[in-house]
Scaffold this active site. Structure first.
Site, PDB file in Angstrom:
ATOM      1  N   LYS A   1     -24.083  28.514  83.743  1.00 14.87           N
ATOM      2  CA  LYS A   1     -25.014  28.913  84.810  1.00 14.87           C
ATOM      3  C   LYS A   1     -26.277  29.553  84.228  1.00 14.87           C
ATOM      4  O   LYS A   1     -27.383  29.278  84.672  1.00 14.87           O
ATOM      5  CB  LYS A   1     -24.360  29.960  85.715  1.00 14.87           C
ATOM      6  CG  LYS A   1     -23.324  29.433  86.653  1.00 14.87           C
ATOM      7  CD  LYS A   1     -22.889  30.610  87.529  1.00 14.87           C
ATOM      8  CE  LYS A   1     -21.715  30.289  88.382  1.00 14.87           C
ATOM      9  NZ  LYS A   1     -21.297  31.462  89.165  1.00 14.87           N
TER      10      LYS A   1
ATOM     11  N   ARG B   1     -27.457  24.053  92.533  1.00 16.55           N
ATOM     12  CA  ARG B   1     -28.112  25.259  91.998  1.00 16.55           C
ATOM     13  C   ARG B   1     -29.636  25.102  92.003  1.00 16.55           C
ATOM     14  O   ARG B   1     -30.367  26.025  92.344  1.00 16.55           O
ATOM     15  CB  ARG B   1     -27.586  25.523  90.570  1.00 16.55           C
ATOM     16  CG  ARG B   1     -27.960  26.884  90.016  1.00 16.55           C
ATOM     17  CD  ARG B   1     -27.074  27.275  88.847  1.00 16.55           C
ATOM     18  NE  ARG B   1     -25.713  27.475  89.279  1.00 16.55           N
ATOM     19  CZ  ARG B   1     -24.704  26.623  89.008  1.00 16.55           C
ATOM     20  NH1 ARG B   1     -24.911  25.558  88.282  1.00 16.55           N
ATOM     21  NH2 ARG B   1     -23.503  26.866  89.481  1.00 16.55           N
TER      22      ARG B   1
ATOM     23  N   ASP C   1     -23.074  32.747  93.137  1.00 12.41           N
ATOM     24  CA  ASP C   1     -21.663  32.440  93.340  1.00 12.41           C
ATOM     25  C   ASP C   1     -21.613  31.012  93.845  1.00 12.41           C
ATOM     26  O   ASP C   1     -22.355  30.643  94.756  1.00 12.41           O
ATOM     27  CB  ASP C   1     -20.984  33.388  94.332  1.00 12.41           C
ATOM     28  CG  ASP C   1     -19.469  33.315  94.156  1.00 12.41           C
ATOM     29  OD1 ASP C   1     -18.962  33.820  93.136  1.00 12.41           O
ATOM     30  OD2 ASP C   1     -18.794  32.714  95.005  1.00 12.41           O
ATOM     31  N   SER C   2     -20.794  30.216  93.200  1.00 11.59           N
ATOM     32  CA  SER C   2     -20.796  28.805  93.540  1.00 11.59           C
ATOM     33  C   SER C   2     -19.393  28.253  93.499  1.00 11.59           C
ATOM     34  O   SER C   2     -18.457  28.926  93.059  1.00 11.59           O
ATOM     35  CB  SER C   2     -21.711  28.049  92.569  1.00 11.59           C
ATOM     36  OG  SER C   2     -21.547  28.511  91.255  1.00 11.59           O
TER      37      SER C   2
ATOM     38  N   PHE D   1     -20.748  21.870  82.534  1.00 12.72           N
ATOM     39  CA  PHE D   1     -19.617  22.800  82.475  1.00 12.72           C
ATOM     40  C   PHE D   1     -18.745  22.596  83.719  1.00 12.72           C
ATOM     41  O   PHE D   1     -19.059  21.774  84.585  1.00 12.72           O
ATOM     42  CB  PHE D   1     -20.110  24.251  82.373  1.00 12.72           C
ATOM     43  CG  PHE D   1     -20.813  24.753  83.605  1.00 12.72           C
ATOM     44  CD1 PHE D   1     -22.142  24.428  83.852  1.00 12.72           C
ATOM     45  CD2 PHE D   1     -20.152  25.538  84.545  1.00 12.72           C
ATOM     46  CE1 PHE D   1     -22.793  24.881  85.000  1.00 12.72           C
ATOM     47  CE2 PHE D   1     -20.798  26.004  85.697  1.00 12.72           C
ATOM     48  CZ  PHE D   1     -22.131  25.669  85.913  1.00 12.72           C
TER      49      PHE D   1
ATOM     50  N   ASN E   1     -21.537  33.562  82.961  1.00 15.10           N
ATOM     51  CA  ASN E   1     -21.127  32.172  82.789  1.00 15.10           C
ATOM     52  C   ASN E   1     -22.248  31.464  82.008  1.00 15.10           C
ATOM     53  O   ASN E   1     -23.356  31.285  82.505  1.00 15.10           O
ATOM     54  CB  ASN E   1     -20.925  31.557  84.186  1.00 15.10           C
ATOM     55  CG  ASN E   1     -20.573  30.094  84.140  1.00 15.10           C
ATOM     56  OD1 ASN E   1     -21.108  29.329  83.347  1.00 15.10           O
ATOM     57  ND2 ASN E   1     -19.665  29.694  85.013  1.00 15.10           N
TER      58      ASN E   1
HETATM   59  P1  IMP Z   1     -18.145  31.751  90.064  1.00 10.41           P
HETATM   60  O1  IMP Z   1     -18.571  32.201  88.705  1.00 10.41           O
HETATM   61  O2  IMP Z   1     -17.099  32.592  90.698  1.00 10.41           O
HETATM   62  O3  IMP Z   1     -19.313  31.485  90.954  1.00 10.41           O
HETATM   63  O4  IMP Z   1     -17.410  30.379  89.792  1.00 10.41           O
HETATM   64  C1  IMP Z   1     -17.995  29.182  90.066  1.00 10.41           C
HETATM   65  C2  IMP Z   1     -17.113  28.080  89.515  1.00 10.41           C
HETATM   66  O5  IMP Z   1     -17.445  26.883  90.235  1.00 10.41           O
HETATM   67  C3  IMP Z   1     -17.428  27.781  88.046  1.00 10.41           C
HETATM   68  O6  IMP Z   1     -16.591  28.473  87.175  1.00 10.41           O
HETATM   69  C4  IMP Z   1     -17.180  26.286  87.975  1.00 10.41           C
HETATM   70  O7  IMP Z   1     -15.808  26.049  87.816  1.00 10.41           O
HETATM   71  C5  IMP Z   1     -17.601  25.808  89.371  1.00 10.41           C
HETATM   72  N1  IMP Z   1     -19.023  25.396  89.363  1.00 10.41           N
HETATM   73  C6  IMP Z   1     -20.072  26.025  89.950  1.00 10.41           C
HETATM   74  N2  IMP Z   1     -21.212  25.353  89.704  1.00 10.41           N
HETATM   75  C7  IMP Z   1     -20.868  24.314  88.926  1.00 10.41           C
HETATM   76  C8  IMP Z   1     -21.632  23.264  88.324  1.00 10.41           C
HETATM   77  O8  IMP Z   1     -22.865  23.174  88.417  1.00 10.41           O
HETATM   78  N3  IMP Z   1     -20.920  22.374  87.607  1.00 10.41           N
HETATM   79  C9  IMP Z   1     -19.575  22.429  87.468  1.00 10.41           C
HETATM   80  N4  IMP Z   1     -18.818  23.397  87.969  1.00 10.41           N
HETATM   81  C10 IMP Z   1     -19.464  24.341  88.711  1.00 10.41           C
END
Ligand code: IMP
Length: 206
Positions: free
Chosen positions: A12, A189, A80-81, A160, A9
């Protein structure tokens, strides 16, 4: 110190690289985009977990396997967020990346869901779980969380994901309207990464 980010990503990777470089100037940070084609083919990380921690562990272990036994000489860090909307019972949560087809549609879906709700029913939070592996073993998990509100409309083009619809202060600027530096000064984060950095500094000193 060498650290491999188990993420593809771009948002990130950019944030994590900036934060790590500021705190640990000697660190050499790579990510999935720096893998060779052969390593890339070996990277498997299906996010089948029901929690952030499970998914972060799957990503970290996936990268460790892709790198193979010869390249376990540093740290692996995965993230993972997700975005949790109180009015939606905490959704989309771990499914944040899959909530709709793209970032704009994901934001739109949430704005529609909370449309007309007063500010106290627009509470939301970002959550981040970072998993650190050292030489492919001993996973350690670090959490960070940032509370705020869903804005009335999507605003700003910075950041993002859900950034254009999230304001830490009710009625204030969205993260989409803030510079990277302003967002990173206090985000889910950066809070989790502060703990990772404290840990790394201790480990490296020992
Ligand atoms: P992951 O890659 O499965 O962890 O997906 C995390 C998703 O959460 C991302 O694709 C975003 O849609 C959202 N997300 C996580 N952190 C952020 C941030 O700092 N800003 C905006 N969206 C976030």
């Amino acid at each position: 110190m060498k650290l491999f980010l188990a993420s593809e990503n771009a948002g990130k990777i950019r944030e994590l690289k900036e934060l790590l470089a500021r705190a640990l100037p000697d660190i050499h940070v790579m990510s999935l985009v720096d893998l060779t084609a052969e390593e890339r083919d070996k990277y498997r990380a299906e996010e089948t977990g029901k929690t952030y921690a499970e998914n972060a562990l799957i990503k970290a272990r996936g990268l460790s396997q892709a790198l193979g036994a010869d390249r376990q000489d540093g740290f692996i860090l995965s993230d993972d967020s997700g975005f949790e909307v109180e009015f939606l019972g905490g959704e989309p949560g771990v499914y944040s990346a899959r909530f709709a087809a793209n970032d704009a549609e994901r934001c739109e879906k949430i704005l529609r869901a909370v449309h007309g709700q007063p500010v106290e029913r627009r509470r939301a939070r970002f959550v981040a779980c970072l998993v650190l592996l050292e030489r492919g073993v001993n996973p350690v998990c670090f959490f960070g969380r940032k509370d705020g509100f869903i804005s009335e409309s999507a605003r700003g083009r910075a950041g993002f994901g859900y950034d254009p619809i999230f304001s830490p202060l009710a009625g204030g600027k969205t993260w989409g309207e803030l510079s990277a530096e302003e967002k990173n000064a206090d985000s889910h984060r950066s809070r989790a990464l502060d703990l990772v950095i404290q840990y790394l500094v201790r480990v490296v000193k020992d």
